[in-house]
Design a protein around this motif. Sequence first.
Motif, short mmCIF file in Angstrom:
data_model
loop_
_atom_site.label_atom_id
_atom_site.label_comp_id
_atom_site.label_asym_id
_atom_site.label_seq_id
_atom_site.Cartn_x
_atom_site.Cartn_y
_atom_site.Cartn_z
N SER A 1 8.80 4.53 -10.21
CA SER A 1 8.39 3.36 -9.44
C SER A 1 6.88 3.35 -9.16
O SER A 1 6.30 2.29 -9.00
CB SER A 1 9.18 3.29 -8.13
N LEU A 2 6.25 4.52 -9.13
CA LEU A 2 4.80 4.59 -8.89
C LEU A 2 3.99 4.39 -10.17
O LEU A 2 2.86 3.93 -10.12
CB LEU A 2 4.43 5.94 -8.28
N ASP A 3 4.56 4.73 -11.31
CA ASP A 3 3.85 4.69 -12.59
C ASP A 3 3.82 3.26 -13.14
O ASP A 3 4.61 2.90 -14.01
CB ASP A 3 4.52 5.65 -13.58
N PHE B 1 -5.29 7.63 -10.25
CA PHE B 1 -5.71 7.61 -8.85
C PHE B 1 -5.15 6.42 -8.09
O PHE B 1 -4.70 6.56 -6.96
CB PHE B 1 -7.25 7.63 -8.74
N GLN B 2 -5.16 5.25 -8.71
CA GLN B 2 -4.65 4.06 -8.02
C GLN B 2 -3.17 4.19 -7.71
O GLN B 2 -2.72 3.84 -6.62
CB GLN B 2 -4.91 2.81 -8.87
N GLU B 3 -2.39 4.71 -8.66
CA GLU B 3 -0.96 4.90 -8.43
C GLU B 3 -0.73 5.95 -7.35
O GLU B 3 0.17 5.81 -6.51
CB GLU B 3 -0.29 5.31 -9.74
N TYR B 4 -1.54 7.01 -7.34
CA TYR B 4 -1.45 8.03 -6.30
C TYR B 4 -1.82 7.47 -4.94
O TYR B 4 -1.19 7.80 -3.93
CB TYR B 4 -2.34 9.22 -6.67
N ALA B 5 -2.82 6.59 -4.91
CA ALA B 5 -3.23 5.97 -3.65
C ALA B 5 -2.09 5.14 -3.07
O ALA B 5 -1.90 5.10 -1.84
CB ALA B 5 -4.48 5.12 -3.86
N VAL B 6 -1.32 4.48 -3.92
CA VAL B 6 -0.15 3.72 -3.45
C VAL B 6 0.85 4.67 -2.81
O VAL B 6 1.40 4.39 -1.74
CB VAL B 6 0.50 2.93 -4.61
N SER C 1 3.45 6.78 2.01
CA SER C 1 3.74 7.98 2.81
C SER C 1 3.18 7.84 4.22
O SER C 1 3.85 8.19 5.21
CB SER C 1 3.16 9.23 2.15
N ALA C 2 1.96 7.33 4.34
CA ALA C 2 1.34 7.14 5.65
C ALA C 2 2.13 6.15 6.49
O ALA C 2 2.34 6.35 7.68
CB ALA C 2 -0.10 6.69 5.50
N GLN C 3 2.59 5.09 5.84
CA GLN C 3 3.37 4.08 6.55
C GLN C 3 4.68 4.67 7.05
O GLN C 3 5.08 4.46 8.20
CB GLN C 3 3.64 2.89 5.66
N LEU C 4 5.36 5.45 6.20
CA LEU C 4 6.62 6.08 6.61
C LEU C 4 6.42 7.08 7.74
O LEU C 4 7.22 7.15 8.67
CB LEU C 4 7.29 6.75 5.41
N CYS C 5 5.34 7.85 7.66
CA CYS C 5 5.04 8.81 8.74
C CYS C 5 4.75 8.09 10.04
O CYS C 5 5.21 8.52 11.11
CB CYS C 5 3.86 9.69 8.35
N ASP C 6 4.01 7.00 9.96
CA ASP C 6 3.70 6.21 11.15
C ASP C 6 4.99 5.70 11.80
O ASP C 6 5.18 5.83 13.01
CB ASP C 6 2.78 5.04 10.81
N GLU C 7 5.88 5.16 10.99
CA GLU C 7 7.16 4.66 11.51
C GLU C 7 7.98 5.80 12.13
O GLU C 7 8.56 5.63 13.21
CB GLU C 7 7.96 3.99 10.40
N PHE C 8 8.00 6.94 11.47
CA PHE C 8 8.75 8.09 11.97
C PHE C 8 8.24 8.53 13.33
O PHE C 8 9.01 8.72 14.28
CB PHE C 8 8.65 9.25 10.97
#
Length: 62
Positions: free
Chosen positions: A28-30, A39-44, A49-56
């Motif tokens: 799904s990232l590729d 890099f762009q795919e990794y940035a996504v 991940s940041a959004q999920l951590c924030d929600e958690f």
Amino acid sequence: MKELLLAEMPSFVGEQVDESGLKKLMGSLDDNGDEELDFQEYAVFLAISAQLCDEFFRECAD
């Protein structure tokens, strides 16, 4: 990616990474289908991940 998840996010993946889940995540990232994350795919991945951590952590604070 597997080594990164195990080293940097052990509390999210446990002691082992689910291989089928990892393949699904990579697929799904590729975006360009070259079977590598640029890099762009990794940035996504980092943004998601940041959004999920924030929600958690917001749920934990309630």
